[in-house]
Enzyme design. Structure first.
Site, short mmCIF file in Angstrom:
data_model
loop_
_atom_site.label_atom_id
_atom_site.label_comp_id
_atom_site.label_asym_id
_atom_site.label_seq_id
_atom_site.Cartn_x
_atom_site.Cartn_y
_atom_site.Cartn_z
N ASP A 31 28.79 -65.08 -140.01
CA ASP A 31 28.81 -66.02 -138.89
C ASP A 31 28.82 -67.43 -139.47
OD1 ASP A 31 27.53 -66.05 -135.66
OD2 ASP A 31 27.63 -67.88 -136.85
N ASP A 55 33.81 -67.37 -134.56
CA ASP A 55 33.28 -67.66 -135.91
C ASP A 55 32.47 -66.49 -136.48
OD1 ASP A 55 30.84 -67.80 -134.51
OD2 ASP A 55 30.10 -69.40 -135.81
N GLU A 56 32.68 -65.30 -135.96
CA GLU A 56 31.81 -64.19 -136.33
C GLU A 56 32.64 -62.92 -136.50
OE1 GLU A 56 28.94 -63.72 -133.26
OE2 GLU A 56 28.05 -61.95 -134.15
P1 TTP Z 1 27.61 -69.74 -132.66
O1 TTP Z 1 27.94 -68.96 -133.89
O2 TTP Z 1 26.70 -69.12 -131.66
O3 TTP Z 1 26.95 -71.14 -133.05
P2 TTP Z 1 27.28 -72.11 -134.26
O4 TTP Z 1 28.28 -71.52 -135.19
O5 TTP Z 1 27.65 -73.44 -133.70
O6 TTP Z 1 25.89 -72.28 -134.96
P3 TTP Z 1 25.11 -71.23 -135.88
O7 TTP Z 1 25.00 -71.87 -137.23
O8 TTP Z 1 23.79 -71.03 -135.23
O9 TTP Z 1 25.93 -69.97 -135.91
O10 TTP Z 1 28.94 -70.12 -131.90
C1 TTP Z 1 30.15 -70.42 -132.58
C2 TTP Z 1 30.88 -71.53 -131.87
O11 TTP Z 1 31.15 -71.15 -130.53
C3 TTP Z 1 30.10 -72.83 -131.78
O12 TTP Z 1 30.29 -73.65 -132.93
C4 TTP Z 1 30.64 -73.45 -130.53
C5 TTP Z 1 31.06 -72.29 -129.66
N1 TTP Z 1 30.06 -72.07 -128.60
C6 TTP Z 1 30.25 -72.69 -127.37
O13 TTP Z 1 31.25 -73.37 -127.17
N2 TTP Z 1 29.31 -72.51 -126.39
C7 TTP Z 1 28.17 -71.76 -126.57
O14 TTP Z 1 27.34 -71.64 -125.66
C8 TTP Z 1 27.99 -71.12 -127.86
C9 TTP Z 1 26.75 -70.30 -128.12
C10 TTP Z 1 28.94 -71.33 -128.83
MG MG Z 2 28.05 -69.57 -135.88
#
Ligand code: TTP
Ligand code: MG
Length: 350
Positions: free
Chosen positions: A2, A100-101
């Site tokens: 992720d 992103d996962e």
């Molecule tokens: P995530 O992987 O949940 O968050 P992140 O990558 O920003 O942070 P982390 O380091 O905790 O993983 O989500 C991936 C992307 O998806 C995030 O950068 C933006 C988008 N996203 C949204 O647009 N709205 C949301 O509510 C979430 C959870 C994510």
């Molecule tokens: Mg992320």
């Protein structure tokens, strides 16, 4: 795997001058004055309590000195595709679950968990070299363990949980760390004094079923790191779409047309980038009183023509002439892809 604060990290990469400062990416940020919500914030901004889904106005209140940026979806999608292309090389069993996962099944690809750890370190290094971004990776004997491990040492983390370590690894965590445990389940559990995974581990499955019904059994398994789901690529996308909220509700045809053109452009670009043809165009309109309408039209055949979206959407929009519009969006469905060895679109229509 992720990615870390994905959208915000991409912005930092593009603008090194943002490094070390709180960065907040969201819809309609307008220097913090906008009406949208936060998509994500970098780790600097998270120190101010800012996180995904929080209204921009609240984020601004908590961190007025932050850098507020609008979502550059086209860029993030391109970066996402580059990363996914890169990591899917490591195993034929690959599954992307969000922008992103992704999961990789390394069974038979590496000898043991230490081998998986070395491979993960290499993946992280390549993502850093190629895209200038950090990823967090979790390794475990099941999807649930890998997922929780990927979150365990964010950002830039690498956490390996071997089979005999699973129970102890999960035990001290909040039940909220288990995917599927939301507010509602957590509340039901809290009444019984259950707030850590170890509390669940100490229970008999029947007790959980009494509390939560069928989901109780699933939760019992997850709390022990047991997760039968395979790593498998899911079918093709069902739809592609975009929507936008106006700064102020408007009935101005020019303004509405312009916003519609923007959402169409982005939607069409994604369809082309991902290699899709589409058949149905759906228009979504939300009026000032929040009443929301969708109107769809199916075209005579699959197409990748931008003009067809523009014409269809314009036709569907007529119904709303003169009304004050809050939000406008467009969505393409009936998606189909040309596979590599297919030459004519007819080949993949049943
Ligand atoms: P995530 O992987 O949940 O968050 P992140 O990558 O920003 O942070 P982390 O380091 O905790 O993983 O989500 C991936 C992307 O998806 C995030 O950068 C933006 C988008 N996203 C949204 O647009 N709205 C949301 O509510 C979430 C959870 C994510
Ligand atoms: Mg992320």
């Amino acid at each position: 795997m992720d990615m870390d604060s994905f959208f915000a990290s991409i912005e930092e990469r593009e603008h090194p001058e943002y490094r070390g400062r709180p960065v907040i990416v969201g819809a309609d940020p307008q220097e913090g004055q906008g009406r949208g919500v936060v998509s994500t914030a970098n780790y600097e901004a998270r120190k101010y309590g800012i996180g995904s889904a929080m209204p921009i106005s609240k984020a601004y209140y908590q961190c007025p000195d932050g850098i507020f940026l609008r979502v550059n979806g086209a860029l993030y999608r391109t970066v996402s595709m580059n990363i996914m292309e890169l990591i899917r090389e490591y195993s034929p069993r690959f599954q992307q679950v969000s922008v992103d996962e992704a999961y990789l099944d390394l069974t038979g690809i590496v000898q043991d968990f230490d081998g998986a750890g070395r491979l993960a370190a290499e993946v992280k290094k390549r993502v850093q070299e190629k895209e200038g971004l950090t990823a967090s990776i979790g390794i475990g004997p099941s999807k649930i363990v890998a997922k929780i491990a990927s979150d365990y040492q964010k950002p830039d983390g690498l956490t390996i949980v071997k089979p005999h370590e699973v129970k102890d690894f999960l035990a001290p965590l909040s039940v909220r760390k288990i995917p599927g445990v939301g507010k509602k389940t957590a509340q039901v559990l809290a009444i019984k004094g259950i707030d850590k995974v170890e509390d669940i581990q100490a229970m008999r499955p029947g007790e959980l079923v009494d509390l939560l019904g069928r989901w109780g059994m699933g939760l019992y398994n997850l709390a022990h790191g047991v997760d039968g789901r395979e790593v498998e690529e899911k079918g093709v996308r069902k739809s592609i779409g975009r929507e936008t909220t106006f700064k102020e509700d408007t009935s101005d045809p020019g303004e509405i047309r312009e916003a519609l053109r923007d959402v169409i452009d982005e939607t069409w670009q994604e369809a082309i980038q991902r290699g899709y043809f589409f058949r149905t165009v759906t228009l979504k309109v939300r009026l000032e009183d929040f009443s929301t309408f969708t109107r769809a039209k199916t075209l005579p055949g699959p197409t990748r023509d931008r003009g067809s979206i523009v014409q269809t959407a314009a036709m569907l929009l007529k119904e709303f002439q003169g009304q004050k519009v809050r939000l406008i969006g467009v969505r393409l469905t009936g998606l189909a892809r040309l596979e590599k060895d297919q030459t004519k679109i007819e080949d993949f229509l049943e």
